[in-house]
Write an enzyme that holds these catalytic residues in place. Structure first.
Site, PDB file in Angstrom:
ATOM      1  N   ASN A   1      -8.016  -6.606   8.332  1.00 24.98           N
ATOM      2  CA  ASN A   1      -6.974  -7.620   8.500  1.00 24.98           C
ATOM      3  C   ASN A   1      -7.368  -8.536   9.662  1.00 24.98           C
ATOM      4  O   ASN A   1      -7.362  -8.108  10.812  1.00 24.98           O
ATOM      5  CB  ASN A   1      -5.650  -6.910   8.776  1.00 24.98           C
TER       6      ASN A   1
ATOM      7  N   HIS B   1      -3.351 -12.975   1.717  1.00 27.05           N
ATOM      8  CA  HIS B   1      -3.629 -12.415   3.046  1.00 27.05           C
ATOM      9  C   HIS B   1      -4.175 -11.008   2.852  1.00 27.05           C
ATOM     10  O   HIS B   1      -3.686 -10.243   2.026  1.00 27.05           O
ATOM     11  CB  HIS B   1      -2.341 -12.396   3.868  1.00 27.05           C
TER      12      HIS B   1
ATOM     13  N   CYS C   1       0.056 -13.680  10.948  1.00 29.37           N
ATOM     14  CA  CYS C   1      -0.865 -13.661   9.789  1.00 29.37           C
ATOM     15  C   CYS C   1      -0.599 -14.815   8.826  1.00 29.37           C
ATOM     16  O   CYS C   1      -1.445 -15.143   7.999  1.00 29.37           O
ATOM     17  CB  CYS C   1      -0.752 -12.338   9.058  1.00 29.37           C
TER      18      CYS C   1
HETATM   19  O1  UT7 Z   1      -0.948  -8.486   8.488  1.00 27.75           O
HETATM   20  C1  UT7 Z   1       0.384  -8.481   8.820  1.00 27.75           C
HETATM   21  C2  UT7 Z   1       1.156  -7.648   7.918  1.00 27.75           C
HETATM   22  N1  UT7 Z   1       0.774  -6.272   8.029  1.00 27.75           N
HETATM   23  C3  UT7 Z   1       0.822  -5.534   6.958  1.00 27.75           C
HETATM   24  O2  UT7 Z   1       1.101  -6.044   5.900  1.00 27.75           O
HETATM   25  C4  UT7 Z   1       0.592  -4.066   7.087  1.00 27.75           C
HETATM   26  C5  UT7 Z   1       1.605  -3.353   6.250  1.00 27.75           C
HETATM   27  N2  UT7 Z   1       1.546  -1.909   6.341  1.00 27.75           N
HETATM   28  C6  UT7 Z   1       0.520  -1.174   5.826  1.00 27.75           C
HETATM   29  O3  UT7 Z   1      -0.460  -1.712   5.349  1.00 27.75           O
HETATM   30  C7  UT7 Z   1       0.677   0.326   5.779  1.00 27.75           C
HETATM   31  O4  UT7 Z   1       1.997   0.656   6.103  1.00 27.75           O
HETATM   32  C8  UT7 Z   1      -0.295   1.062   6.723  1.00 27.75           C
HETATM   33  C9  UT7 Z   1      -1.688   1.002   6.152  1.00 27.75           C
HETATM   34  C10 UT7 Z   1      -0.241   0.471   8.114  1.00 27.75           C
HETATM   35  C11 UT7 Z   1       0.081   2.544   6.802  1.00 27.75           C
HETATM   36  O5  UT7 Z   1       0.100   3.126   5.510  1.00 27.75           O
HETATM   37  P1  UT7 Z   1       1.356   3.975   5.028  1.00 27.75           P
HETATM   38  O6  UT7 Z   1       1.033   4.488   3.691  1.00 27.75           O
HETATM   39  O7  UT7 Z   1       2.571   3.108   5.168  1.00 27.75           O
HETATM   40  O8  UT7 Z   1       1.355   5.168   6.048  1.00 27.75           O
HETATM   41  P2  UT7 Z   1       2.486   5.602   7.114  1.00 27.75           P
HETATM   42  O9  UT7 Z   1       2.573   4.624   8.224  1.00 27.75           O
HETATM   43  O10 UT7 Z   1       3.750   5.924   6.369  1.00 27.75           O
HETATM   44  O11 UT7 Z   1       1.860   6.942   7.666  1.00 27.75           O
HETATM   45  C12 UT7 Z   1       1.616   8.056   6.812  1.00 27.75           C
HETATM   46  C13 UT7 Z   1       0.899   9.141   7.612  1.00 27.75           C
HETATM   47  C14 UT7 Z   1       1.529   9.454   8.949  1.00 27.75           C
HETATM   48  O12 UT7 Z   1       1.446  10.836   9.161  1.00 27.75           O
HETATM   49  P3  UT7 Z   1       2.718  11.808   8.903  1.00 27.75           P
HETATM   50  O13 UT7 Z   1       3.787  11.303   9.816  1.00 27.75           O
HETATM   51  O14 UT7 Z   1       3.060  11.641   7.451  1.00 27.75           O
HETATM   52  O15 UT7 Z   1       2.186  13.173   9.242  1.00 27.75           O
HETATM   53  C15 UT7 Z   1       0.633   8.743   9.944  1.00 27.75           C
HETATM   54  O16 UT7 Z   1       0.646   9.342  11.211  1.00 27.75           O
HETATM   55  O17 UT7 Z   1      -0.440   8.734   7.899  1.00 27.75           O
HETATM   56  C16 UT7 Z   1      -0.709   8.910   9.300  1.00 27.75           C
HETATM   57  N3  UT7 Z   1      -1.666   7.892   9.721  1.00 27.75           N
HETATM   58  C17 UT7 Z   1      -3.002   8.103   9.696  1.00 27.75           C
HETATM   59  N4  UT7 Z   1      -3.749   9.147   9.350  1.00 27.75           N
HETATM   60  C18 UT7 Z   1      -5.095   9.005   9.435  1.00 27.75           C
HETATM   61  C19 UT7 Z   1      -1.415   6.647  10.138  1.00 27.75           C
HETATM   62  N5  UT7 Z   1      -2.570   5.998  10.415  1.00 27.75           N
HETATM   63  C20 UT7 Z   1      -3.568   6.876  10.155  1.00 27.75           C
HETATM   64  C21 UT7 Z   1      -4.963   6.807  10.220  1.00 27.75           C
HETATM   65  N6  UT7 Z   1      -5.676   7.888   9.862  1.00 27.75           N
HETATM   66  N7  UT7 Z   1      -5.610   5.699  10.616  1.00 27.75           N
END
Ligand code: UT7
Length: 326
Positions: A283, A253, A112
């Site tokens: 993204n 980004h 990215c």
């Molecule tokens: O471009 C390169 C760099 N990339 C980035 O900068 C991305 C950085 N990361 C992020 O933007 C975030 O971490 C995400 C958007 C990917 C995820 O958000 P988060 O607040 O960190 O969520 P998480 O990964 O901690 O997941 C929280 C919960 C999980 O469920 P449990 O384990 O708490 O029951 C996931 O399974 O959200 C669940 N989850 C979803 N639920 C509904 C993960 N993806 C989804 C989804 N829909 N699409």
């Protein structure tokens, strides 16, 4: 001598994929995607489009804005993690599509952060006096490299491209003021595609387990991104002897609105000074910064004299920034 951006361009495929449609594909919701990422929709390529097609479309618009013919180009650099082929380069395909027969062409891979890296390399060719017209492009077709059954990644990414034409600046006040590149290969495995390279060629097992698609430990990436972007923004200000008030626009980004808001807060910038496209593009990896930049330039938000801070963070891990006086 400085390198100035004489023209910008961007391209988005026609097909829009909304959060509502994704609700029918995986166990997700518009509410989750919007509140966690800020994304409402993203673009997806048509069956016959590849990364070089998107790149060339953005390039043509940048050339048109600068009133430069493709035959005048000295160098084409394409930043991408989704090339047309393993080899030859996507930049070579863009050269062919544009008819830029004089130009040298190569790709850069810094995920990215790719556009910031490519801009920095392009700048050196200009300021070193070797070339006069360097086309820097970020282009991605991520839709062909995500696992459409994995809700933790497939909702995040989109396709698109952005380009910038670099030329020597007559005016010492205008152009790229500084670039700042960083990398930490120790965290290579928190954002990657395991199969498809020499370490793990694509075989039946890789395909069955979809190992040739994006894998991300989102939460870990999020934390490092916020910290490293805050550090690199400080570095830009310190190295140039500037304060937060000297930045007119932030072009970040576009991975996650919450990460963008954290960087804006660090810079004490009101959100009107931050270019946001993540809601409409998702993204787009290396394409996200030049796409957002082109949108801000064409809409007249970024004007001559503005100090514009570009920043990005991605797989590698890589992160970086560029300060440009418009
Ligand atoms: O471009 C390169 C760099 N990339 C980035 O900068 C991305 C950085 N990361 C992020 O933007 C975030 O971490 C995400 C958007 C990917 C995820 O958000 P988060 O607040 O960190 O969520 P998480 O990964 O901690 O997941 C929280 C919960 C999980 O469920 P449990 O384990 O708490 O029951 C996931 O399974 O959200 C669940 N989850 C979803 N639920 C509904 C993960 N993806 C989804 C989804 N829909 N699409």
């Amino acid at each position: 001598m400085k390198a100035a951006i004489a023209g910008t361009g961007s391209y988005l495929p026609e097909r829009i994929l909304t959060n509502m449609e994704l609700e029918r594909m995986v166990d997700t919701s518009d509410e989750w995607i919007t509140s966690r990422t800020g994304i409402k929709e993203r673009r997806i390529v048509g069956p016959d489009e590849a990364t070089s097609d998107l790149a060339a479309a953005a390039a043509r618009k940048a050339l048109e804005m600068a009133s430069v013919d493709a035959e005048e180009l000295d160098l084409i650099i394409v930043a991408t993690i989704t090339p047309d082929f393993m080899f030859p380069s996507t930049a070579g395909q863009v050269q062919r599509l544009l008819g830029a027969h004089r130009a040298a062409a190569f790709d850069i891979e810094a995920a990215c952060t790719g556009f910031i890296y490519a801009l920095s390399v392009g700048e050196l060719f200009i300021t070193g006096g070797k070339y006069n017209k360097v086309l820097v492009i970020g282009a991605e077709v991520l839709s062909r490299f995500v696992n459409w059954e994995d809700k933790t990644t497939c909702v995040l990414f989109g396709d698109g491209s952005g380009a910038a034409l670099l030329v020597p600046s007559e005016d010492e006040e205008r152009g790229i003021i500084s670039t700042h590149l960083h990398s930490d290969g120790r965290m290579w495995d928190i954002l990657m595609a395991p199969a498809g390279g020499s370490r793990m060629p694509i075989d039946e097992r890789a395909i069955a387990q979809k190992l040739n698609t994006v894998k991300m430990k989102g939460n870990e990436v999020f934390k490092v991104a916020v910290t490293k972007l805050s550090e690199v923004v400080d570095e830009v200000l310190q190295e140039n002897g500037l304060g937060e008030e000297d930045i007119d626009f932030l072009v970040p980004h576009q991975a996650n609105l919450r990460i963008i808001q954290a960087t804006a807060k660090k810079l004490k910038l009101p959100m009107e000074k931050v270019i946001i496209t993540v809601d409409r593009h998702g993204n787009t990896s290396a394409a996200s910064v030049p796409l957002a930049l082109d949108e801000a330039v064409r809409s007249g938000r970024i004007k001559q004299g503005d100090r514009v801070l570009l920043e990005a963070f991605g797989g590698g891990l890589t992160w970086g920034a560029a300060l440009v006086r418009w």
